[in-house]
Motif scaffolding. Structure first.
Motif, PDB file in Angstrom:
ATOM      1  N   THR A 142     -15.097   9.126 -17.878  1.00 27.29           N
ATOM      2  CA  THR A 142     -16.204   9.144 -16.924  1.00 27.29           C
ATOM      3  C   THR A 142     -16.373   7.810 -16.220  1.00 27.29           C
ATOM      4  N   LEU A 143     -15.495   6.847 -16.497  1.00 23.41           N
ATOM      5  CA  LEU A 143     -15.580   5.557 -15.827  1.00 23.41           C
ATOM      6  C   LEU A 143     -15.353   5.733 -14.336  1.00 23.41           C
ATOM      7  N   GLY A 144     -16.163   5.056 -13.528  1.00 22.13           N
ATOM      8  CA  GLY A 144     -16.150   5.346 -12.110  1.00 22.13           C
ATOM      9  C   GLY A 144     -15.426   4.370 -11.233  1.00 22.13           C
ATOM     10  N   ARG A 145     -14.420   3.678 -11.734  1.00 29.26           N
ATOM     11  CA  ARG A 145     -13.751   2.713 -10.864  1.00 29.26           C
ATOM     12  C   ARG A 145     -12.263   2.590 -11.141  1.00 29.26           C
ATOM     13  N   PHE A 146     -11.647   3.571 -11.743  1.00 31.48           N
ATOM     14  CA  PHE A 146     -10.242   3.448 -12.097  1.00 31.48           C
ATOM     15  C   PHE A 146      -9.371   4.417 -11.317  1.00 31.48           C
ATOM     16  N   GLY A 147      -9.688   4.625 -10.053  1.00 32.74           N
ATOM     17  CA  GLY A 147      -8.877   5.449  -9.183  1.00 32.74           C
ATOM     18  C   GLY A 147      -8.640   4.720  -7.879  1.00 32.74           C
ATOM     19  N   TRP A 148      -9.228   5.209  -6.792  1.00 34.14           N
ATOM     20  CA  TRP A 148      -9.009   4.597  -5.480  1.00 34.14           C
ATOM     21  C   TRP A 148      -9.565   3.178  -5.418  1.00 34.14           C
ATOM     22  N   GLN A 149     -10.413   2.805  -6.386  1.00 35.55           N
ATOM     23  CA  GLN A 149     -10.969   1.453  -6.368  1.00 35.55           C
ATOM     24  C   GLN A 149      -9.916   0.382  -6.664  1.00 35.55           C
ATOM     25  N   TYR A 150      -8.822   0.763  -7.288  1.00 38.04           N
ATOM     26  CA  TYR A 150      -7.747  -0.202  -7.492  1.00 38.04           C
ATOM     27  C   TYR A 150      -7.180  -0.657  -6.145  1.00 38.04           C
ATOM     28  N   LEU A 151      -6.860  -1.936  -6.055  1.00 40.98           N
ATOM     29  CA  LEU A 151      -6.145  -2.454  -4.893  1.00 40.98           C
ATOM     30  C   LEU A 151      -4.646  -2.416  -5.182  1.00 40.98           C
TER      31      LEU A 151
ATOM     32  N   GLU B 112       0.820  -1.211   0.000  1.00 37.74           N
ATOM     33  CA  GLU B 112       0.000   0.000   0.000  1.00 37.74           C
ATOM     34  C   GLU B 112       0.858   1.266   0.000  1.00 37.74           C
ATOM     35  N   ASN B 113       1.966   1.246   0.697  1.00 41.32           N
ATOM     36  CA  ASN B 113       2.800   2.454   0.773  1.00 41.32           C
ATOM     37  C   ASN B 113       3.766   2.569  -0.398  1.00 41.32           C
ATOM     38  N   TYR B 114       3.625   1.661  -1.392  1.00 42.48           N
ATOM     39  CA  TYR B 114       4.526   1.707  -2.542  1.00 42.48           C
ATOM     40  C   TYR B 114       3.779   1.219  -3.773  1.00 42.48           C
ATOM     41  N   PHE B 115       2.580   1.742  -3.984  1.00 43.52           N
ATOM     42  CA  PHE B 115       1.740   1.314  -5.087  1.00 43.52           C
ATOM     43  C   PHE B 115       2.068   2.138  -6.324  1.00 43.52           C
ATOM     44  N   PHE B 116       2.471   1.455  -7.402  1.00 39.15           N
ATOM     45  CA  PHE B 116       2.843   2.154  -8.628  1.00 39.15           C
ATOM     46  C   PHE B 116       1.737   2.142  -9.677  1.00 39.15           C
ATOM     47  N   GLY B 117       0.555   1.732  -9.290  1.00 41.34           N
ATOM     48  CA  GLY B 117      -0.572   1.841 -10.190  1.00 41.34           C
ATOM     49  C   GLY B 117      -0.785   0.639 -11.071  1.00 41.34           C
ATOM     50  N   LYS B 118      -1.962   0.613 -11.680  1.00 41.82           N
ATOM     51  CA  LYS B 118      -2.330  -0.440 -12.618  1.00 41.82           C
ATOM     52  C   LYS B 118      -1.585  -0.258 -13.938  1.00 41.82           C
ATOM     53  N   HIS B 119      -1.473   0.966 -14.387  1.00 43.21           N
ATOM     54  CA  HIS B 119      -0.840   1.271 -15.665  1.00 43.21           C
ATOM     55  C   HIS B 119      -0.073   2.571 -15.522  1.00 43.21           C
ATOM     56  N   SER B 120       0.680   2.939 -16.532  1.00 44.31           N
ATOM     57  CA  SER B 120       1.562   4.100 -16.411  1.00 44.31           C
ATOM     58  C   SER B 120       0.795   5.405 -16.238  1.00 44.31           C
ATOM     59  N   GLY B 121      -0.437   5.480 -16.747  1.00 39.14           N
ATOM     60  CA  GLY B 121      -1.254   6.655 -16.496  1.00 39.14           C
ATOM     61  C   GLY B 121      -1.763   6.738 -15.077  1.00 39.14           C
ATOM     62  N   ASN B 122      -1.520   5.691 -14.301  1.00 42.14           N
ATOM     63  CA  ASN B 122      -1.983   5.617 -12.923  1.00 42.14           C
ATOM     64  C   ASN B 122      -0.812   5.512 -11.943  1.00 42.14           C
ATOM     65  N   GLU B 123       0.408   5.880 -12.408  1.00 41.00           N
ATOM     66  CA  GLU B 123       1.554   5.918 -11.500  1.00 41.00           C
ATOM     67  C   GLU B 123       1.392   7.083 -10.523  1.00 41.00           C
ATOM     68  N   PRO B 124       2.192   7.122  -9.453  1.00 42.23           N
ATOM     69  CA  PRO B 124       1.984   8.123  -8.408  1.00 42.23           C
ATOM     70  C   PRO B 124       1.830   9.544  -8.940  1.00 42.23           C
ATOM     71  N   SER B 125       0.734  10.188  -8.529  1.00 43.70           N
ATOM     72  CA  SER B 125       0.449  11.569  -8.903  1.00 43.70           C
ATOM     73  C   SER B 125      -0.576  12.124  -7.926  1.00 43.70           C
ATOM     74  N   ALA B 126      -0.795  13.410  -7.978  1.00 36.60           N
ATOM     75  CA  ALA B 126      -1.693  14.065  -7.030  1.00 36.60           C
ATOM     76  C   ALA B 126      -3.164  13.774  -7.298  1.00 36.60           C
ATOM     77  N   ARG B 127      -3.498  13.235  -8.454  1.00 36.51           N
ATOM     78  CA  ARG B 127      -4.912  13.072  -8.771  1.00 36.51           C
ATOM     79  C   ARG B 127      -5.341  11.642  -9.078  1.00 36.51           C
ATOM     80  N   ARG B 128      -4.431  10.688  -8.972  1.00 38.03           N
ATOM     81  CA  ARG B 128      -4.790   9.339  -9.415  1.00 38.03           C
ATOM     82  C   ARG B 128      -5.832   8.681  -8.519  1.00 38.03           C
ATOM     83  N   ALA B 129      -5.961   9.114  -7.270  1.00 37.77           N
ATOM     84  CA  ALA B 129      -6.929   8.486  -6.376  1.00 37.77           C
ATOM     85  C   ALA B 129      -8.367   8.868  -6.697  1.00 37.77           C
ATOM     86  N   MET B 130      -8.557   9.903  -7.498  1.00 41.38           N
ATOM     87  CA  MET B 130      -9.900  10.351  -7.838  1.00 41.38           C
ATOM     88  C   MET B 130     -10.296   9.705  -9.150  1.00 41.38           C
TER      89      MET B 130
END
Length: 630
Positions: free
Chosen positions: A405-414, A379-397
């Motif tokens: 407009t898809l509603g599950r590709f942010g904080w819903q990722y484990l 959890e403290n070192y999550f690099f995202g599902k894909h490169s567009g979801n690597e650490p950034s200030a807005r990826r959790a939203m």
């Protein structure tokens, strides 16, 4: 050469990152025979059986520029630079890795990206080409359109030329094999060969990861199987049989991400909807001994709709139970039973009672399904599902992270998961054999040590001596079957140790499923050992909550609650020798922060009220089965 043919050749047989990997030191060369195996598994090996590099059509389209060599270097603990320019290094290297790039379209988006623009005549392909070169967000949008066209069967001709596609796949595959071979170090780090068979009916996820026991000498004799026009897994099993007949090698398949199959992964019929036969059930069981129960795209162990009395059901389901993988079909509650692993295990008992064969007698693992080439499950070192979801200030939203407009590709990722494998050595053969015999378990990321043995005469006194040896000599490990015909009740040795660098444990539960004489399916969750048992007295069949030390603002917790280790010997108080049953462990940690909380602290952002900021991470053992004597 005509222009169209030239473009097709450039797009479909073009440059591959596998072939362009920087030359690394030759790490391989050791032979499995040089590594001695222990009498029985003495340690758990940690790995990921589901990782994508830039050779995968979607990973490259989403911005991944790291090839197989980078993935292997990272898994071994070396520092690499991510596709978005972030330095990345695992605090704890993995013991093994399987790169499972998609067989379908292998290297195609990379070839499109590298093609000369002036030779591209198809306006849609040219549009995607330009979008991919405009930057990460536009590249993600282009890939979303390509995937949608694939689901609708409207991909342009350049993406559908079977001859050119086969040539490109062959070249990319063999280059990747060479890279994996260089990094395989028997006894130190195991690099296994595999690919993903992306079976998908109209957006319903029926994917399998195909894992080979063998090395280049055998695996290079075949190419990955493209499932584009298939609707059932039968052709994959034919391919596996043909590989084994041709090479004398061994191969297995791992179904994954069943929670977005929209009721198709674990049906009571065969893959085409016809009544299941014993032969079909046996074929599935023989080829698919393990399932991936948890990964980035949610957790498929249990759903509250199916298990309303289970207070811990529903982990990682938020956002993933609204539709199939591509959101081309909404989810209906009647689909859940064929999507969640606990229900599938129960269905397997019912089918065995009817057919004499259990098609769903499988073990459980976790893996990442990361498309960044970076296998991270913490959890403290999550690099995202894909490169567009690597650490950034807005990826959790959720919608902001993809620009859709898809509603599950942010904080819903484990952030997880990982595969724990009880093998006799760190070699391809030993790890594959452990998968085949189901002596494996899943975690959502933490590296807990979990052991589970079933037998007929275990007592609490066994825990005071060499109980592991007792487990193997007088019983069966996780993934095994209890011999029938014994007197009394089965007893189980249960042991869980916390992740050395992680959180304390809350409790260990035994999940039991069974089918009665009338064919009705049942389940029950038993709390068998938990922290502070003298203070946390069970009442009404429930153990009180362990507590919560999470400080969300600081993304921290303390191990002032819970226990570092939990063990017991448990007997089923409701055992009926005439009833088919299975038992598996679920190990729960105390609450800890989730990756959005770490992001909020790191980037100083405000999260929405619906964002998951903490959870109780967990492990699932493979089951132990009991079948009455005939």
């Amino acid at each position: 050469m005509k222009t169209r043919a030239l473009v097709a050749a450039l797009l479909l047989a073009g440059t591959t990152l596998a072939g362009c990997d920087k030359v690394g030191k030759a790490l391989g060369g050791g032979k499995p025979a040089d590594v001695s195996e222990t009498a029985y598994p003495e340690r758990v090996y940690w790995g990921d059986t589901h990782l994508h590099t830039a050779n995968s059509v979607d990973a490259f389209g989403f911005g991944n520029r790291l090839g197989p060599e980078d993935a292997l270097r990272f898994a071994q603990g070396e520092e690499v630079t991510s596709s978005t320019g972030i330095k990345a290094k695992l605090a704890r290297p993995l013991d093994f890795l399987v790169i499972t790039d998609h067989a379908e379209g292998m290297g195609s988006t990379m070839a499109l990206y590298n093609a000369p623009r002036l030779l591209i005549r198809d306006p849609q392909v040219l549009r995607w080409y330009d979008m991919m070169h405009e930057g990460p967000e536009q590249s993600v949008a282009a890939m979303a359109e390509i995937l949608a066209a694939r689901a609708k069967g409207t991909l342009p001709e350049q993406f559908r030329d079977p001859k050119a596609s086969a040539e490109r796949t062959h070249n990319v595959w063999n280059s990747s094999i060479d890279t994996v071979e260089r990094y395989n170090q028997p006894g130190k780090f195991t690099a296994m060969l595999g690919f993903e068979y992306t079976l998908m009916q109209g957006g319903n996820n029926l994917h399998r990861n195909v894992i080979f026991r063998d090395g280049k000498d055998k695996v290079s004799q075949i190419d990955p199987l493209d499932p584009t026009n298939e609707l059932t897994p039968d052709k994959l099993w034919d391919y596996m049989d043909a590989y084994q007949a041709k090479t004398g090698g061994k191969v297995l398949a791992i179904p994954h991400n069943s929670n977005v199959s929209n009721g198709l992964m674990f049906m009571m019929t065969d893959g085409s909807g016809k009544p299941m036969t014993a032969a079909w059930a046996k074929r599935r069981a023989d080829h698919e001994p393990v399932v991936e129960v948890t990964q980035i795209k949610g957790d498929s162990e249990a759903h509250p709709f199916l298990s309303p009395n289970d207070e811990f059901a529903g982990y990682g389901t938020a956002g993933w139970d609204i539709g199939n993988l591509m959101l081309t079909e909404a989810k209906r509650p009647d689909m859940y039973a064929a999507e969640y692993v606990r229900e599938a295990l129960k269905r397997g008992l019912a089918l065995e009672q009817k057919l004499g064969v259990n098609p769903y007698k499988f073990g459980m693992i976790g893996s990442t399904d990361s498309h960044t080439s970076l296998s991270t499950g913490d959890e403290n070192y999550f690099f995202g599902k894909h490169s567009g979801n690597e650490p950034s200030a807005r990826r959790a939203m959720s919608s902001q992270s993809l620009g859709t407009t898809l509603g599950r590709f942010g904080w819903q990722y484990l952030a997880g998961g990982y595969a724990g494998v009880w093998a006799k050595a760190n070699t391809r053969a030993a790890i594959w054999d452990a998968l085949a015999r189901r002596e494996v378990y899943a975690t959502t990321g933490p590296r807990m040590t979990v052991r589970f043995f079933g037998g007929w005469d275990f007592t609490g006194g066994d825990l005071k001596s060499d109980w592991v040896k007792a487990g193997y000599t007088r019983g069966v490990p996780m993934g095994g079957s209890l011999p029938a015909g014994k007197q009394g009740k089965p007893s189980f040795i249960v042991s869980a140790l916390k992740d050395p660098d992680g959180a304390n444990l809350d409790r260990v539960q035994v999940v039991k499923g069974w089918v009665d004489a009338g064919g009705t399916l049942h389940e029950k969750v038993f709390d068998v050992v938990w922290s502070d048992m003298d203070k946390r007295k069970a009442a009404g069949g429930k153990v009180p909550a362990v507590g919560d030390t999470v400080d969300v603002a600081r993304a921290s917790y303390t191990n002032t609650i819970g226990a570092p280790t939990l063990s017991t010997v448990w007997s089923d108080p409701e055992f009926d020798p005439k009833v088919r049953a299975f038992y598996y462990l679920r190990v729960l940690e105390i609450p800890t922060p989730s990756w959005p909380a770490y992001d909020a602290l790191r980037f100083k952002i405000q999260l929405g009220p619906d964002v998951r900021v903490k959870a109780q991470e967990r492990a699932y053992s493979s089951p132990i089965w009991y079948t009455p004597a005939a």
